[in-house]
Each structure stands twice: as structure tokens, then as C-alpha cells.
Design a protein around this motif. Structure first.
Motif, mmCIF file in Angstrom:
data_model
loop_
_atom_site.group_PDB
_atom_site.id
_atom_site.type_symbol
_atom_site.label_atom_id
_atom_site.label_comp_id
_atom_site.label_asym_id
_atom_site.label_seq_id
_atom_site.Cartn_x
_atom_site.Cartn_y
_atom_site.Cartn_z
ATOM 1 N N UNK A 14 0.831 -1.195 0.000
ATOM 2 C CA UNK A 14 0.000 0.000 0.000
ATOM 3 C C UNK A 14 0.863 1.242 0.000
ATOM 4 N N UNK A 15 0.497 2.214 -0.819
ATOM 5 C CA UNK A 15 1.095 3.542 -0.788
ATOM 6 C C UNK A 15 0.002 4.509 -0.367
ATOM 7 N N UNK A 16 0.227 5.180 0.776
ATOM 8 C CA UNK A 16 -0.798 6.055 1.315
ATOM 9 C C UNK A 16 -0.266 7.463 1.400
ATOM 10 N N UNK A 17 -0.993 8.414 0.804
ATOM 11 C CA UNK A 17 -0.667 9.828 0.913
ATOM 12 C C UNK A 17 -1.697 10.475 1.819
ATOM 13 N N UNK A 18 -1.237 11.287 2.757
ATOM 14 C CA UNK A 18 -2.134 11.935 3.716
ATOM 15 C C UNK A 18 -1.932 13.430 3.640
ATOM 16 N N UNK A 19 -3.047 14.178 3.706
ATOM 17 C CA UNK A 19 -2.978 15.640 3.650
ATOM 18 C C UNK A 19 -3.955 16.205 4.664
ATOM 19 N N UNK A 20 -3.588 17.317 5.268
ATOM 20 C CA UNK A 20 -4.498 18.036 6.156
ATOM 21 C C UNK A 20 -4.589 19.461 5.645
ATOM 22 N N UNK A 21 -5.804 19.884 5.285
ATOM 23 C CA UNK A 21 -5.977 21.229 4.746
ATOM 24 C C UNK A 21 -7.424 21.675 4.928
ATOM 25 N N UNK A 22 -7.682 22.992 4.916
ATOM 26 C CA UNK A 22 -9.067 23.452 4.993
ATOM 27 C C UNK A 22 -9.798 23.160 3.702
ATOM 28 N N UNK A 23 -11.139 23.137 3.765
ATOM 29 C CA UNK A 23 -11.905 22.867 2.562
ATOM 30 C C UNK A 23 -13.354 23.226 2.753
ATOM 31 N N UNK A 24 -14.213 22.699 1.886
ATOM 32 C CA UNK A 24 -15.648 22.934 1.977
ATOM 33 C C UNK A 24 -16.372 21.618 1.889
ATOM 34 N N UNK A 47 8.670 19.716 -2.680
ATOM 35 C CA UNK A 47 8.124 19.157 -3.915
ATOM 36 C C UNK A 47 6.642 18.818 -3.793
ATOM 37 N N UNK A 48 5.958 18.994 -4.917
ATOM 38 C CA UNK A 48 4.601 18.497 -5.103
ATOM 39 C C UNK A 48 4.571 17.877 -6.497
ATOM 40 N N UNK A 49 4.756 16.560 -6.557
ATOM 41 C CA UNK A 49 4.913 15.917 -7.855
ATOM 42 C C UNK A 49 6.212 16.374 -8.497
ATOM 43 N N UNK A 63 6.726 19.517 -9.411
ATOM 44 C CA UNK A 63 6.899 20.944 -9.150
ATOM 45 C C UNK A 63 7.632 21.158 -7.834
ATOM 46 N N UNK A 64 8.375 22.269 -7.766
ATOM 47 C CA UNK A 64 9.015 22.691 -6.532
ATOM 48 C C UNK A 64 8.430 24.029 -6.095
ATOM 49 N N UNK A 65 8.503 24.280 -4.801
ATOM 50 C CA UNK A 65 7.874 25.462 -4.218
ATOM 51 C C UNK A 65 8.374 26.751 -4.863
ATOM 52 N N UNK A 66 9.659 26.816 -5.203
ATOM 53 C CA UNK A 66 10.224 28.058 -5.729
ATOM 54 C C UNK A 66 10.202 28.131 -7.249
ATOM 55 N N UNK A 67 9.563 27.160 -7.912
ATOM 56 C CA UNK A 67 9.432 27.257 -9.370
ATOM 57 C C UNK A 67 8.662 28.523 -9.723
ATOM 58 N N UNK A 68 9.153 29.239 -10.735
ATOM 59 C CA UNK A 68 8.491 30.476 -11.139
ATOM 60 C C UNK A 68 8.507 31.532 -10.051
ATOM 61 N N UNK A 69 9.595 31.562 -9.256
ATOM 62 C CA UNK A 69 9.727 32.535 -8.156
ATOM 63 C C UNK A 69 8.562 32.419 -7.167
ATOM 64 N N UNK A 70 8.205 31.162 -6.852
ATOM 65 C CA UNK A 70 7.085 30.957 -5.939
ATOM 66 C C UNK A 70 7.319 31.541 -4.564
ATOM 67 N N UNK A 101 0.701 17.560 -0.508
ATOM 68 C CA UNK A 101 -0.106 16.761 0.401
ATOM 69 C C UNK A 101 0.756 16.058 1.440
ATOM 70 N N UNK A 102 1.925 15.555 1.030
ATOM 71 C CA UNK A 102 2.787 14.855 1.963
ATOM 72 C C UNK A 102 3.502 15.862 2.859
ATOM 73 N N UNK A 103 3.837 15.453 4.091
ATOM 74 C CA UNK A 103 4.625 16.337 4.956
ATOM 75 C C UNK A 103 6.026 16.526 4.378
ATOM 76 N N UNK A 104 6.717 17.606 4.737
ATOM 77 C CA UNK A 104 8.069 17.845 4.209
ATOM 78 C C UNK A 104 9.000 16.683 4.541
ATOM 79 N N UNK A 105 9.837 16.309 3.571
ATOM 80 C CA UNK A 105 10.790 15.225 3.789
ATOM 81 C C UNK A 105 12.201 15.756 4.004
ATOM 82 N N UNK A 106 12.343 17.056 4.192
ATOM 83 C CA UNK A 106 13.634 17.669 4.461
ATOM 84 C C UNK A 106 13.455 18.690 5.581
ATOM 85 N N UNK A 107 14.569 19.042 6.228
ATOM 86 C CA UNK A 107 14.491 20.078 7.252
ATOM 87 C C UNK A 107 13.958 21.372 6.642
#
Length: 657
Positions: free
Chosen positions: A6-16, A602-604, A606-613, A642-648
Motif C-alpha cells: 500500500x502507498x498512502x498519501x495523507x494531507x491536512x488542509x481546509x476545505x468545503x 516538492x509536489x509531484x 513541481x518545486x515550491x520556488x518554481x516560477x519565483x514561488x 499533500x505529503x509532509x516535508x521530507x527535508x528540514x
């Protein structure tokens, strides 16, 4: 056939909610399963693992996770995944969500979605994605059994509401289960984490519900299936008490009427008493009498006993002579009577004794040989799990001690500047490579540091442990920013550094840790700066970046620009002349410094700072104080994937007052 991994991805975020109303934090776990007969069993394990994970994390709504909720969710999951495999035969996507809804009467619900990729009927005129099905099947409305099978009657009975959603090429059946005891008070703080963990273990490995045990099931198929299930449930547990709790529920009542597990205290001498970690009985009223009997007469196996079964006397009741004494309270009667058989097994791993398992059956003269052999195989797996949990605990303890010793106990306050620091080491039990510091220097100067050693573990700890005091020493000797980096670079390439790394490797080898050659661990990315207060307000900054994410300067108008130029990593090239940049941090300006745990999040693909994020997020912080800026960026980093950070994750904010 081996169980599906099993590969399980967990995310906690606000929604509707589906109705569009705002609700509180949402937890979601998702997985994909192949359309084969093993998919339903893998889906059942996935649901129990997700519920156990949320319970162990202390999620507020998880307080109300009852046995009925877990059983209903697993039953409906099994039915829906089975239908998807039988009728569609495609990959099955499974999502489990926990939604907390606020308001005058807060509530929570568990939502299950099972999606296959081959709808049973064409989509008609309804709006794509709407909850009503294309044939008029609406939430909570039971379709024709002749067309959909009678399995959905079970879903309608167990779920609070349910429905079918059709999209192009997809069909999703969803079901909603209210959390039974949302208003339950939180557990007392003492031992709360262990209680949550034990409850998670109960959800993960529920006791088998059999009125009569059938030993014939442990044939050439039943025994391997049980051991495979046990291995899956025990593997990856990082707390030995949780391992013992899961083991007890796997043994009782499947293989025994009761069991007890003792664990040796790590590091204690041979004369130390083992700890009674878990007692489990098939009858709830039998657990405490059994525990009392075992605590009066702890089990002691001879030193030469191997991993095989050892027949021992049934541990109750107390001796008649003791019962007849007026000053000795009579033990509570055992629910199963005095008859029975008991076997003890030594828990071992890597040739070391870790504890003992005692199992018993009532009303029999002996435990069947096939069952005893199966329990022996199970105890071997238990030993591996306990050994792995202890190794992780040792490594995590060493890492925490190292981390505390390598980081400053507090950082200095810079006159005219408000600072905010975020430091979140990755939760992998290994000391990370990120470090920070703010300290005063002679001449009314203050210096700040944000560094990242390439690698982790003891080798990285050596570099961190030497680089931070070297920086303080060089800075206080009056060297300029560029000169400090020049000298630190030469020190990292010096033979003394090799000797220190060799010592770290020896320490790691003694602790049984995996070793690396150490050649890369001397590479150090560093952001180093010097701050001098100005008479008219603000400060003058001198900054240099060596292979580090560039610092960003935020002006009150929302404009953002890099505040340094890129230069080579420290510890790579010997003949380097590092240069620094000078600028003024005027009142209202903000300087942001981060490590690559932020920029390379990372998210897939993409990286957080792509396009000067990172610069875009920082621009939205104009006018905010240092603490608010740091918190907004920290939250954006966590919500990026969705996944928690895997680096400091480390960031430093300096805001001129």
C-alpha cells in the motif's frame, strides 16, 4: 500470493463540504489498487491504517473513533472495492476523508470514496460531477438491486448518507459516516500519546470475533496469510509498546484465549526484571485478573531457552496455601476456570533476547502442535519488529541529543531589528544538516547564519558541530564577511576535517548505523551576514551566499529582489575568493533567509520556488511583522504538497523596526 503493498498519501488542509459550507481542517488519505481479487483485502488494511494513523496523531475528531465506526467503514470499503473489481475490473482509487464541521454544534464525519475507471452506464444529461447519478440515483436513495447488485443495500444500511457520482470515464460511489462521539472529552495529558497509540493499535489489528476457534483454518493457506498480515501490521511501527499491543490483538483470540508480553529493559543488566508490556484476554473481564496473577509471579525462562515453545504452568490462581492465609487477599477467579495449557516463547532479534511471549488456552491439555509452530513463526516476526522499533528509538534519541547540542540555546536580539525563526527538522530519526545562529560581535556588529550540510547523520553532525563555532570565532576576530567564508572553506578542506569525519564514522559503526564514505558531507551551503545599526534607524547589512538559496529583500511597497549573488558551495574548491553585497535595511523592510527545504519542497514534479514561488508568497507579506511573515511562509510551504516535508525546513526573517 503476496499482499498488495500500500502507498498512502495523507494531507491536512481546509476545505468545503459538498453543500459548499465551510468546515474545519480536513484530513484525507488516498491510494490506488489494481483491479485484482487481492484489492479488497488491501483496501481493508488501508482504511484501518488511515484511521489508526489519525488516532495516533491525536486528531481531535479521532477521539470519537469507535469500533463500530471502524468496522462499518471497513465493511463498506470491502463491498465497494469488491464491486469495482468484479464489475469494472479497472484500477480502483480509494479516498478516505475526515471532515470537521464548525458551528454551534461541531460535528465530524468520515467520508469514503471508491472510484473505478469504467462506468457501468453512459453519462446522460445531468451536470458532470453532480452528486445525483445519471439515472436519478441520488444520495441515500437505493437503486434497483437487479441493476446494481444487493451490495449497495449494505452501504445504505451502514452509511449515514451515500451517493454515486459519474464523470467522463469515472464512476465514484461515496458514503458518509458520522463520528459517533464527537463531544468526548480529550484524554488527560499524562500518558496521552501512549493511550492514543494503544487505541490506534486496536483499530489497526482488531480482535477476531469468533465464538468457536477452528484450528483447521491454519492450513497451507491460512497460516501464510496470517503471517503475511502480521508482518504488514507490525512492520513500520516505531514504538515497542505499540508493537506489543498489535501482537496481542493478533494472537487473541485467533490463536489463544489470552496472552502476555514482557519486554526486556534495554541497557539493563541480566538481573533486571522484564517489563510486562501487554496483557490481553478474549474476555474483557479476564484481563485484570490475569495481569494481577502475572504481576505476583512474573515469568522467568532459563537463560538457555531458545525461540521454540516452552510449556509452563498456567499462571492462576494463587497457591491454595496462600489463599487460606487470612492476611492474603484471595485472587479474583479466572473466567475460564483452572484448566488450560500455556506456552512461553522467547522474543529474539539478531541473537539478543528482547522479551517473552506467554500464550494460553483454556479447557485443553495442550496447544496443538501446528498452532504452536505458527505462534513460533509469529514471535520471530515480533522480534524483528521490536528490534527495529528499538533501533529507531536509539537513533532518534541520539539525533535529538545531537540536534540540541549543535543548535544555539537562544539567539541574540539585534537592536532595531525584529527576528523570527522557524526550524522544523524532518521526522526521520536522523540528525539533519540545517543549522542557524545569531550572535553579537565586537564593534557593535551582529552576525546571522543559516547553513545546510549536504547529508545527514553523524558525518553531517561533525560539520555542523565545527562550522558554527568556527564562524563565531572568525567573526569575532574581525574578519569581513567574504574573508570569513574564505577561511571556513579552507578549514573544511583541511586534513583535520578528515580526522574528525573518521571519528564520526567510528562512532556510527559502533552504534550499528549505516555508514557513508563522508566525501560529500563536507559540502556546506551557507548564508552569512553582518548587521550594523544605523544612527537614523534601520541597519546596514553585508551578506554573502555560498551555494545557498539567495536571501530575498521585501520593501514596504511589496517589491521583492534577491539580496546576494550566487557563489560556489563551501568545501568544494580550494582557490575561491568569496564576495559580499552591502545594502541598507530601512524601517519597514524585511529580509528573508531560507534553506533548500523551503525552495525545493516538492509536489509531484513541481518545486515550491518554481516560477519565483517563494518571492510571490513573500510579496504578500508586505506590512506584516517578522513573526507573521515567518508563519505565513511556513504555512505556504506545508500546504504546497499533500505529503509532509521530507527535508528540514528552516527560515529566518529579519524585519527593520
Amino acid at each position: 500470493m503476496a499482499p498488495i503493498p500500500l502507498q498512502r498519501d495523507t494531507v491536512q488542509r481546509p476545505g468545503t463540504t459538498r453543500a459548499g459550507h465551510a468546515h474545519g481542517p480536513r484530513l484525507a488519505s488516498r491510494t490506488s489498487l489494481p483491479g485484482i481479487p487481492l484489492a479488497p483485502s488491501a483496501a481493508r488494511r488501508f482504511v484501518r491504517a488511515a484511521l489508526a494513523e489519525w488516532t495516533g496523531l491525536g486528531v481531535p475528531a479521532a477521539v470519537g473513533f469507535s469500533d463500530r465506526l471502524a468496522d462499518d467503514a471497513v465493511t463498506v470499503t470491502n463491498e465497494l472495492v469488491t464491486n469495482a473489481v468484479v464489475h469494472a475490473g479497472t484500477t480502483v482509487d480509494l479516498v478516505l476523508r475526515l471532515e470537521e464541521e464548525g458551528g454551534d454544534e461541531p460535528s465530524a464525519a468520515l467520508v469514503l470514496e471508491v472510484t473505478d475507471h469504467h462506468p457501468a452506464r453512459p453519462v446522460s444529461g445531468d451536470e458532470p460531477g453532480a452528486d445525483p447519478g445519471p439515472a436519478g440515483v441520488r444520495p441515500g436513495e437505493l437503486p434497483d438491486p437487479a441493476e446494481y447488485g444487493r451490495g449497495l443495500q449494505l452501504v445504505a444500511t451502514l452509511a449515514d448518507s451515500w451517493g454515486i457520482t459519474y464523470r467522463t470515464g469515472l464512476k465514484t460511489v461515496w458514503a458518509r459516516f458520522p463520528v459517533d462521539d464527537w463531544s468526548a472529552p480529550p484524554a488527560p495529558p499524562d500518558g496521552e500519546a501512549l493511550r492514543r497509540g494503544l487505541r490506534a493499535a486496536e483499530i489497526l489489528a482488531p480482535a477476531a470475533r469468533r465464538t468457536e476457534r477452528d484450528d483447521a483454518v491454519w492450513d497451507s493457506r491460512g497460516a501464510p496469510a496470517f503471517l503475511a498480515e502480521a508482518s504488514d501490521l507490525l512492520a513500520g511501527q516505531l514504538d515497542e509498546d505499540l508493537v506489543a499491543a498489535i501482537a496481542g490483538q493478533l494472537l487473541v483470540p485467533r490463536l489463544a484465549d489470552w496472552c502476555a508480553i514482557w519486554l526486556e529493559t534495554e541497557g539493563a543488566g541480566p538481573a533486571a526484571e522484564p517489563r510486562l508490556a501487554r496483557v490481553w484476554h478474549s474476555e474483557e473481564t479476564g484481563t485484570e485478573p490475569l495481569r494481577a496473577a502475572l504481576e505476583r509471579e512474573p515469568l522467568r525462562l532459563p537463560a538457555g531457552v531458545g525461540p521454540g515453545p516452552v510449556s509452563v504452568p498456567v499462571p492462576w490462581p494463587a497457591h491454595p496455601a496462600e489463599e487460606d492465609r487470612e492476611d492474603t487477599p484471595a485472587p479474583p477467579p479466572h473466567p475460564g476456570g483452572r484448566d488450560g495449557a500455556a506456552l512461553a516463547f522467547r522474543i529474539t532479534a539478531a541473537g539478543r533476547a528482547l522479551g517473552t511471549v506467554l500464550v494460553g488456552r483454556e479447557g485443553v491439555a495442550q496447544v496443538p502442535e501446528a498452532v504452536a509452530s505458527l505462534i513460533e513463526d509469529f514471535v520471530r516476526r515480533l522480534g524483528l519488529a521490536v528490534g527495529a522499533a528499538r533501533a529507531y528509538t536509539r537513533q532518534a534519541t541520539i539525533s535529538r541529543i545531537l540536534q540540541r547540542g549543535l543548535l544555539p540555546s537562544k539567539v541574540a536580539e539585534i537592536p532595531g531589528v525584529t527576528s523570527a525563526l522557524v526550524y522544523e527538522p524532518s521526522d526521520d530519526g536522523v540528525v539533519g544538516g540545517d543549522f542557524y545562529d545569531i550572535f553579537p560581535c565586537p564593534g557593535d556588529r551582529w552576525c546571522f547564519v543559516l547553513g545546510d550540510v549536504q547529508g545527514s547523520g553523524p558525518e553531517a553532525a561533525v560539520v555542523t558541530g565545527l562550522a558554527r563555532p568556527w564562524l563565531r570565532l572568525l567573526s569575532r576576530e574581525g574578519f569581513g564577511v567574504g574573508e570569513v567564508l574564505d577561511r571556513l572553506n579552507r578549514l573544511l578542506l583541511d586534513d583535520a576535517m578528515e580526522a574528525a569525519e573518521a571519528a564520526a564514522l567510528m562512532v556510527a559503526a559502533a552504534g550499528g548505523q549505516q555508514l557513508h564514505d563522508g566525501t560529500q558531507s563536507r559540502f556546506l551551503s551557507l548564508l552569512y551576514g553582518e548587521v550594523v545599526p544605523l544612527p537614523d534607524g534601520g541597519v546596514r547589512c553585508t551578506v554573502a551566499s555560498a551555494g545557498h538559496p539567495l536571501p530575498l529583500l521585501l520593501r514596504p511597497d511589496g517589491s521583492v529582489r534577491p539580496a546576494a549573488d550566487p557563489q560556489v558551495l563551501l568545501g568544494v574548491v580550494e582557490d575561491v575568493a568569496y564576495e559580499s553585497q552591502i545594502f541598507d535595511l530601512a524601517p519597514g523592510d524585511t529580509l528573508l533567509c531560507v534553506t533548500d527545504g523551503v525552495t525545493e519542497r516538492r509536489s509531484g514534479r513541481l518545486m515550491f520556488d518554481d516560477g519565483d514561488g517563494l518571492a510571490r508568497v513573500l510579496a504578500g507579506c508586505a506590512g506584516l511583522p517578522a513573526e507573521a511573515t515567518a508563519e505565513r511562509i511556513r504555512r505556504a510551504v506545508h500546504e504546497f504538497a499533500e505529503q509532509p516535508p521530507d527535508d528540514d525546513v528552516a527560515l529566518l526573517v529579519l524585519h527593520a523596526d
